[in-house]
Design an enzyme around this catalytic site. Sequence first.
Site, PDB file in Angstrom:
ATOM      1  N   ARG A   1       0.857  -1.192   0.000  1.00 18.43           N
ATOM      2  CA  ARG A   1       0.000   0.000   0.000  1.00 18.43           C
ATOM      3  C   ARG A   1       0.891   1.239   0.000  1.00 18.43           C
ATOM      4  O   ARG A   1       0.602   2.236  -0.646  1.00 18.43           O
ATOM      5  CB  ARG A   1      -0.944   0.011   1.210  1.00 18.43           C
TER       6      ARG A   1
ATOM      7  N   TYR B   1     -16.679  18.148 -13.841  1.00 16.54           N
ATOM      8  CA  TYR B   1     -17.071  16.736 -13.974  1.00 16.54           C
ATOM      9  C   TYR B   1     -18.140  16.379 -12.922  1.00 16.54           C
ATOM     10  O   TYR B   1     -18.013  16.756 -11.752  1.00 16.54           O
ATOM     11  CB  TYR B   1     -15.813  15.878 -13.782  1.00 16.54           C
TER      12      TYR B   1
HETATM   13  C1  LIG Z   1     -13.480  10.831 -15.544  1.00 13.31           C
HETATM   14  C2  LIG Z   1     -13.115  12.111 -14.918  1.00 13.31           C
HETATM   15  C3  LIG Z   1     -12.897  12.198 -13.543  1.00 13.31           C
HETATM   16  C4  LIG Z   1     -13.083  11.013 -12.609  1.00 13.31           C
HETATM   17  O1  LIG Z   1     -12.191   9.997 -12.876  1.00 13.31           O
HETATM   18  P1  LIG Z   1     -12.475   8.419 -12.598  1.00 13.31           P
HETATM   19  O2  LIG Z   1     -11.235   7.783 -13.058  1.00 13.31           O
HETATM   20  O3  LIG Z   1     -13.690   8.054 -13.402  1.00 13.31           O
HETATM   21  O4  LIG Z   1     -12.730   8.284 -11.141  1.00 13.31           O
HETATM   22  C5  LIG Z   1     -12.499  13.421 -13.021  1.00 13.31           C
HETATM   23  N1  LIG Z   1     -12.363  14.501 -13.812  1.00 13.31           N
HETATM   24  C6  LIG Z   1     -12.577  14.457 -15.139  1.00 13.31           C
HETATM   25  C7  LIG Z   1     -12.408  15.697 -15.954  1.00 13.31           C
HETATM   26  C8  LIG Z   1     -12.970  13.269 -15.735  1.00 13.31           C
HETATM   27  O5  LIG Z   1     -13.211  13.229 -17.053  1.00 13.31           O
END
Ligand SMILES: *Cc1c(COP(=O)(O)O)cnc(C)c1O
Length: 391
Positions: A58, A110
């Site tokens: 970890r 997002y």
């Molecule tokens: C997909 C995405 C996230 C989240 O990422 P995950 O890997 O799905 O947890 C955060 N920010 C942006 C701009 C994204 O496109």
Amino acid sequence: MSLSRLSDLDIIMGFSTQAIHAGQEPDASTGAVTTPIYQTSTYVQEALGRHKGFEYARTQNPTRLALERNLAALEGGQSAYCFASGMSAITTVLLLLKAGDHVIVSDNTYGGTYRVFERVLRDFGLDFTYVDTSEAAGVERALRPQTRMVFVETPTNPIMTIADLEGIGRLTREAGLRLVVDNTFMSPYFLRPIEFGADLVVHSTTKYLNGHSDSVGGVVITTRPEDAERIAFLQNAVGAILSPFDSWLVLRGTKTLAVRMRQHDANGRAVAGFLAEHPKVRKVYYPGLPQHPQHERARRQMSGFGGMIAFETGSLAAARAVLDNVRLCALAESLGGVETLISHPATMTHASVPAEQRARLGITDGLVRISVGIEDVEDIIADLDLALGKQ
Ligand SMILES: *Cc1c(COP(=O)(O)O)cnc(C)c1O
């Protein structure tokens, strides 16, 4: 080539060379050119208190460490920490704060970021204000004595608004605030937020960095020793680490980042140009188009426009007709893979954003988002043309 020799060369190496070599050296015991997948949970110690720098997986893993060094070099940061998802990377960055602290956030960030801020972290005493980060003045107006961090996504998802990184970087430096930039959409190949004053950069490595739609992960890149130390502590304490296999996949992905991004950009420009001319498309959101409101800034701030495009069809029925009739473009969430993905933000990626806020941001029921892949662009355009004709 030894790691120390490579890091001596860092300053003179180009992006593609760094993408392929930074953080990686042939395996010391076998000479394997590719960093092995160290699929182990623990490491034998030579004697009490004497080990090779690896105690428990970890805390440290050689495959993850190679990727972390690689990504730190690509972003021009000091060090990097890899996580099990983009969301766990973002959440860990917010754990730098304390109850009572206030954060200013890009207003069409997002959907998952909005969800963890509003529905998880708010319960722990953090406060968030969402502003239009295309103007530094919007950030300035939202400042409070309790503000500790500005969290910017650029271009925003899915409307592709370009943040004023230069203005916001100046403001956060003067006010002594941490600037965090989510650089998932551009990747370090097209945008280098640290050069504009970002203190931390985050990515969902799920997208362009891995690039092949076969791994979920995230990364935090730091620029200051005190943040690096705390993020390393939090990565180990909270424990949402990237697995050795996923680390290996992303390390494989970054080797071709430069060539992939160049092709995403070329295809993105061609598809955006096609959509802008199409009679059934009302509006196209792509920073590479001259009619984009921040086109000039995009040209200065980024070295390419990438492959993300949103377009307005006018209604849910029209959007549905496109989404149901594409054959090459895959109807799916996510982005940044070699294959073209098409999605409906209002019901898919942004379903967790309240309807009235979606309307304010322009995320209508007729909005369609495309992550343009690196297939032959004529085939992508033909597929969209056929589907648009079915309305
Ligand atoms: C997909 C995405 C996230 C989240 O990422 P995950 O890997 O799905 O947890 C955060 N920010 C942006 C701009 C994204 O496109």
